[in-house]
Motif scaffolding. Sequence first.
Motif, PDB file in Angstrom:
ATOM      1  N   PHE A 182       0.803  -1.215   0.000  1.00  0.00           N
ATOM      2  CA  PHE A 182       0.000   0.000   0.000  1.00  0.00           C
ATOM      3  C   PHE A 182       0.844   1.277   0.000  1.00  0.00           C
ATOM      4  O   PHE A 182       0.299   2.378   0.054  1.00  0.00           O
ATOM      5  N   LYS A 183       2.172   1.110  -0.004  1.00  0.00           N
ATOM      6  CA  LYS A 183       3.111   2.238  -0.035  1.00  0.00           C
ATOM      7  C   LYS A 183       2.868   3.227   1.106  1.00  0.00           C
ATOM      8  O   LYS A 183       2.717   4.429   0.898  1.00  0.00           O
ATOM      9  N   VAL A 184       2.821   2.685   2.315  1.00  0.00           N
ATOM     10  CA  VAL A 184       2.679   3.507   3.513  1.00  0.00           C
ATOM     11  C   VAL A 184       3.902   3.289   4.390  1.00  0.00           C
ATOM     12  O   VAL A 184       4.734   2.419   4.121  1.00  0.00           O
ATOM     13  N   ASN A 185       4.023   4.036   5.457  1.00  0.00           N
ATOM     14  CA  ASN A 185       5.199   4.025   6.308  1.00  0.00           C
ATOM     15  C   ASN A 185       5.389   2.657   6.982  1.00  0.00           C
ATOM     16  O   ASN A 185       4.540   2.212   7.755  1.00  0.00           O
ATOM     17  N   VAL A 186       6.504   2.023   6.691  1.00  0.00           N
ATOM     18  CA  VAL A 186       6.792   0.682   7.218  1.00  0.00           C
ATOM     19  C   VAL A 186       7.028   0.701   8.731  1.00  0.00           C
ATOM     20  O   VAL A 186       6.430  -0.115   9.458  1.00  0.00           O
ATOM     21  N   PRO A 187       7.881   1.588   9.278  1.00  0.00           N
ATOM     22  CA  PRO A 187       8.118   1.541  10.726  1.00  0.00           C
ATOM     23  C   PRO A 187       6.853   1.743  11.558  1.00  0.00           C
ATOM     24  O   PRO A 187       6.662   1.067  12.569  1.00  0.00           O
ATOM     25  N   VAL A 188       5.988   2.644  11.148  1.00  0.00           N
ATOM     26  CA  VAL A 188       4.757   2.882  11.902  1.00  0.00           C
ATOM     27  C   VAL A 188       3.853   1.654  11.832  1.00  0.00           C
ATOM     28  O   VAL A 188       3.285   1.224  12.844  1.00  0.00           O
ATOM     29  N   SER A 189       3.742   1.065  10.652  1.00  0.00           N
ATOM     30  CA  SER A 189       2.910  -0.140  10.490  1.00  0.00           C
ATOM     31  C   SER A 189       3.407  -1.273  11.370  1.00  0.00           C
ATOM     32  O   SER A 189       2.626  -1.937  12.056  1.00  0.00           O
ATOM     33  N   VAL A 190       4.707  -1.482  11.350  1.00  0.00           N
ATOM     34  CA  VAL A 190       5.298  -2.581  12.126  1.00  0.00           C
ATOM     35  C   VAL A 190       5.175  -2.310  13.621  1.00  0.00           C
ATOM     36  O   VAL A 190       4.857  -3.211  14.404  1.00  0.00           O
ATOM     37  N   ALA A 191       5.379  -1.069  14.037  1.00  0.00           N
ATOM     38  CA  ALA A 191       5.306  -0.739  15.461  1.00  0.00           C
ATOM     39  C   ALA A 191       3.897  -0.929  16.024  1.00  0.00           C
ATOM     40  O   ALA A 191       3.735  -1.376  17.158  1.00  0.00           O
ATOM     41  N   LEU A 192       2.886  -0.629  15.233  1.00  0.00           N
ATOM     42  CA  LEU A 192       1.511  -0.738  15.732  1.00  0.00           C
ATOM     43  C   LEU A 192       1.067  -2.175  15.951  1.00  0.00           C
ATOM     44  O   LEU A 192       0.104  -2.424  16.681  1.00  0.00           O
ATOM     45  N   VAL A 193       1.758  -3.110  15.356  1.00  0.00           N
ATOM     46  CA  VAL A 193       1.423  -4.519  15.571  1.00  0.00           C
ATOM     47  C   VAL A 193       1.617  -4.893  17.042  1.00  0.00           C
ATOM     48  O   VAL A 193       0.938  -5.774  17.557  1.00  0.00           O
ATOM     49  N   TRP A 194       2.495  -4.170  17.722  1.00  0.00           N
ATOM     50  CA  TRP A 194       2.783  -4.492  19.117  1.00  0.00           C
ATOM     51  C   TRP A 194       1.665  -4.105  20.073  1.00  0.00           C
ATOM     52  O   TRP A 194       1.788  -4.263  21.282  1.00  0.00           O
ATOM     53  N   ILE A 195       0.542  -3.643  19.513  1.00  0.00           N
ATOM     54  CA  ILE A 195      -0.654  -3.486  20.356  1.00  0.00           C
ATOM     55  C   ILE A 195      -1.043  -4.855  20.890  1.00  0.00           C
ATOM     56  O   ILE A 195      -1.484  -4.981  22.027  1.00  0.00           O
ATOM     57  N   THR A 196      -0.871  -5.865  20.045  1.00  0.00           N
ATOM     58  CA  THR A 196      -1.104  -7.233  20.520  1.00  0.00           C
ATOM     59  C   THR A 196       0.206  -7.753  21.069  1.00  0.00           C
ATOM     60  O   THR A 196       1.114  -8.102  20.332  1.00  0.00           O
ATOM     61  N   ASN A 197       0.300  -7.766  22.352  1.00  0.00           N
ATOM     62  CA  ASN A 197       1.477  -8.274  23.043  1.00  0.00           C
ATOM     63  C   ASN A 197       0.998  -9.301  24.066  1.00  0.00           C
ATOM     64  O   ASN A 197      -0.206  -9.495  24.215  1.00  0.00           O
ATOM     65  N   PRO A 198       1.887  -9.983  24.724  1.00  0.00           N
ATOM     66  CA  PRO A 198       1.447 -11.024  25.659  1.00  0.00           C
ATOM     67  C   PRO A 198       0.474 -10.553  26.741  1.00  0.00           C
ATOM     68  O   PRO A 198      -0.312 -11.341  27.254  1.00  0.00           O
ATOM     69  N   LEU A 199       0.480  -9.263  27.070  1.00  0.00           N
ATOM     70  CA  LEU A 199      -0.441  -8.765  28.083  1.00  0.00           C
ATOM     71  C   LEU A 199      -1.823  -8.446  27.515  1.00  0.00           C
ATOM     72  O   LEU A 199      -2.843  -8.669  28.179  1.00  0.00           O
TER      73      LEU A 199
END
Length: 169
Positions: free
Chosen positions: A71-88
């Motif tokens: 989708f040609k969007v910002n890679v670091p922001v996309s990857v960082a937001l995945v960490w909303i789902t974390n073990p907690l």
Amino acid sequence: MPKKLLQRYIPKPETLKQHKHLKMFGDLLHNNNLWVLNRKSVPGAFAVGLFTAWIPIPFQMVLAAALAIVFKVNVPVSVALVWITNPLTMPVMFYVAYLLGASLLGVDASHFEFEASWAWIKASLTTIGPSFLLGCAVMAISWAAAGYFILRNMWKYATLMKWQRRKRR
């Protein structure tokens, strides 16, 4: 938009290009649009990251990076937001997704005992699986849309405020 704040916390493109799991994307990572913070790339990155966070698979970061490239969007922001789902947060998020899916399918969200084994997962695919996957899909689409529109409007508002401050000077 707090562009400088985001730039302070997201990793540098050179660091991500050398990441062992992202090397598979090769030359696709050399597109500068994947690394800039602007009004088009950040809301899209939020949508991709929030969507991917609700997908119940391992290696969500790789999927987020792949979707960001597509989708040609910002890679670091996309990857960082995945960490909303974390073990907690993951158990609560996925339980809410299951309850939503069960509600949408009209299925009784009965009590079940979780067991960390492949046998339990295989057996649960037919019982709670459809409700869980539907709930995850609805949450992924809802959160992605909400994140996109909220960020887009925040960016627009911040730009308007910046222009008004310039006018007053």
